[in-house]
Design a protein around this motif. Sequence first.
Motif, short mmCIF file in Angstrom:
data_model
loop_
_atom_site.label_atom_id
_atom_site.label_comp_id
_atom_site.label_asym_id
_atom_site.label_seq_id
_atom_site.Cartn_x
_atom_site.Cartn_y
_atom_site.Cartn_z
N ARG A 132 -31.10 13.06 -6.73
CA ARG A 132 -29.93 12.21 -6.47
C ARG A 132 -28.62 12.99 -6.50
NH1 ARG A 132 -30.86 7.30 -10.62
NH2 ARG A 132 -32.89 6.62 -9.85
N PHE A 176 -24.72 12.93 -4.52
CA PHE A 176 -23.74 12.53 -5.53
C PHE A 176 -22.63 13.57 -5.63
CE2 PHE A 176 -22.19 13.22 -9.84
CZ PHE A 176 -21.52 12.02 -10.06
N ASP A 197 -20.33 13.45 -2.61
CA ASP A 197 -19.40 12.32 -2.73
C ASP A 197 -18.37 12.54 -3.83
OD1 ASP A 197 -20.51 10.96 -0.64
OD2 ASP A 197 -21.49 9.43 -1.86
N LYS A 205 -23.16 3.55 -7.33
CA LYS A 205 -23.77 3.87 -6.03
C LYS A 205 -25.05 4.67 -6.19
CE LYS A 205 -22.74 6.16 -1.64
NZ LYS A 205 -21.72 6.88 -0.88
N TYR A 206 -25.06 5.61 -7.12
CA TYR A 206 -26.23 6.47 -7.32
C TYR A 206 -27.07 6.06 -8.54
CZ TYR A 206 -24.27 9.24 -3.66
OH TYR A 206 -23.80 9.64 -2.44
#
Length: 93
Positions: free
Chosen positions: A16, A20, A23, A87-88
């Motif tokens: 992930r 991440f 972003d 979001k993650y």
Amino acid sequence: MWRFVRRLKFIFTFWRFIPFLIDYFRSGEVSGAKKIVGVVLLLAYVIFPFDLIPDYLLVFGVLDDVMVVTFVLERIVKMAPVSLKEKYKLLEK
């Protein structure tokens, strides 16, 4: 003990972190200072790959590297805004 379990879980969810991190560094919600701290932590490990346990000791040698990288990623997640954590799915429980 729980800290070790959390770090182990963190390691298994490493996939992930690539999106991440992208972003995180592109986000306008993250201050420039936090981005600099993140870069410095990541670069410090790449430039100065200190080993507490030599890598030729197989599992134990690699384990200290994994723990240092995990520590750095945990710090970056703690500095991230809630929107990125949501979001993650990286919110602490």
